[in-house]
Design a protein around this motif. Structure first.
Motif, PDB file in Angstrom:
ATOM      1  N   TYR A   9       5.313   1.802 -14.932  1.00 47.05           N
ATOM      2  CA  TYR A   9       5.504   1.815 -13.486  1.00 47.05           C
ATOM      3  C   TYR A   9       5.917   3.214 -13.040  1.00 47.05           C
ATOM      4  O   TYR A   9       6.796   3.835 -13.633  1.00 47.05           O
ATOM      5  CB  TYR A   9       6.597   0.827 -13.058  1.00 47.05           C
ATOM      6  N   LEU A  10       5.270   3.684 -11.981  1.00 50.33           N
ATOM      7  CA  LEU A  10       5.675   4.942 -11.360  1.00 50.33           C
ATOM      8  C   LEU A  10       6.508   4.686 -10.114  1.00 50.33           C
ATOM      9  O   LEU A  10       7.299   5.520  -9.714  1.00 50.33           O
ATOM     10  CB  LEU A  10       4.454   5.788 -10.993  1.00 50.33           C
ATOM     11  N   GLY A  11       6.299   3.525  -9.510  1.00 48.89           N
ATOM     12  CA  GLY A  11       7.082   3.212  -8.324  1.00 48.89           C
ATOM     13  C   GLY A  11       6.593   1.951  -7.654  1.00 48.89           C
ATOM     14  O   GLY A  11       5.550   1.388  -8.007  1.00 48.89           O
ATOM     15  N   GLY A  12       7.341   1.524  -6.709  1.00 50.58           N
ATOM     16  CA  GLY A  12       7.002   0.344  -5.918  1.00 50.58           C
ATOM     17  C   GLY A  12       7.889   0.335  -4.696  1.00 50.58           C
ATOM     18  O   GLY A  12       8.902   1.023  -4.646  1.00 50.58           O
ATOM     19  N   GLY A  13       7.491  -0.416  -3.709  1.00 51.59           N
ATOM     20  CA  GLY A  13       8.312  -0.481  -2.515  1.00 51.59           C
ATOM     21  C   GLY A  13       7.569  -1.134  -1.390  1.00 51.59           C
ATOM     22  O   GLY A  13       6.666  -1.938  -1.580  1.00 51.59           O
ATOM     23  N   ARG A  14       7.955  -0.737  -0.187  1.00 53.96           N
ATOM     24  CA  ARG A  14       7.358  -1.295   1.024  1.00 53.96           C
ATOM     25  C   ARG A  14       7.191  -0.199   2.048  1.00 53.96           C
ATOM     26  O   ARG A  14       8.088   0.608   2.268  1.00 53.96           O
ATOM     27  CB  ARG A  14       8.249  -2.399   1.581  1.00 53.96           C
ATOM     28  N   LEU A  15       6.028  -0.207   2.678  1.00 56.43           N
ATOM     29  CA  LEU A  15       5.751   0.704   3.780  1.00 56.43           C
ATOM     30  C   LEU A  15       5.716  -0.092   5.069  1.00 56.43           C
ATOM     31  O   LEU A  15       5.041  -1.121   5.140  1.00 56.43           O
ATOM     32  CB  LEU A  15       4.393   1.385   3.603  1.00 56.43           C
ATOM     33  N   ASP A  16       6.430   0.343   6.071  1.00 57.34           N
ATOM     34  CA  ASP A  16       6.337  -0.257   7.389  1.00 57.34           C
ATOM     35  C   ASP A  16       5.595   0.726   8.267  1.00 57.34           C
ATOM     36  O   ASP A  16       6.115   1.786   8.615  1.00 57.34           O
ATOM     37  CB  ASP A  16       7.728  -0.532   7.970  1.00 57.34           C
ATOM     38  N   VAL A  17       4.348   0.401   8.562  1.00 58.53           N
ATOM     39  CA  VAL A  17       3.529   1.298   9.383  1.00 58.53           C
ATOM     40  C   VAL A  17       3.237   0.662  10.725  1.00 58.53           C
ATOM     41  O   VAL A  17       3.149  -0.566  10.852  1.00 58.53           O
ATOM     42  CB  VAL A  17       2.212   1.664   8.656  1.00 58.53           C
ATOM     43  N   ALA A  18       3.094   1.486  11.707  1.00 55.22           N
ATOM     44  CA  ALA A  18       2.856   0.979  13.061  1.00 55.22           C
ATOM     45  C   ALA A  18       1.399   0.709  13.293  1.00 55.22           C
ATOM     46  O   ALA A  18       0.528   1.197  12.700  1.00 55.22           O
ATOM     47  CB  ALA A  18       3.351   1.982  14.082  1.00 55.22           C
TER      48      ALA A  18
END
Length: 115
Positions: A106-115
């Motif tokens: 794993y290099l990363g993970g998360g959440r993007l909140d885009v408009a």
């Protein structure tokens, strides 16, 4: 001891869109977008070239909330089965991994909140 370096490789084929309940990574692209509005499962097999980057993103829309399980057949950290599955359960969540030649990490993970 010899040092081994792995450089990231981005596969620039078209985005693989997952619009069915089960799917497998096609090995041609570094991007998978999940659009199916039901619980889903993606299987990620081994890459052919060390350094291959893969990002899987939940792209189902804000009103959808079904889980998507991402299973790496040769799991991250290689010997820890608990890390073989990542779960995306909200629009904008993602996981990015890289193939080392022997397993995914794993290099990363998360959440993007885009408009």
């Amino acid at each position: 001891m010899a040092q081994k370096n792995i450089f990231p490789i981005y596969l620039d084929d078209a985005i693989q869109v997952v619009d069915t309940a089960t799917a497998a990574w096609d090995g041609k692209t570094s991007r998978i977008h999940v659009t199916v509005n039901e619980a889903s499962a993606i299987t990620v097999g081994d890459a052919t070239v060390a350094g291959t980057i893969l990002t899987i993103m939940d792209d189902r829309g804000s009103s959808n909330s079904h889980n998507c399980s991402v299973t790496f057949t040769t799991g991250p950290m290689s010997d820890d089965a608990e890390l073989d599955v990542a779960v995306l359960n909200a629009t904008g969540e993602f996981v990015t991994a890289m193939w080392t030649g022997t397993n995914w990490i794993y290099l990363g993970g998360g959440r993007l909140d885009v408009a």
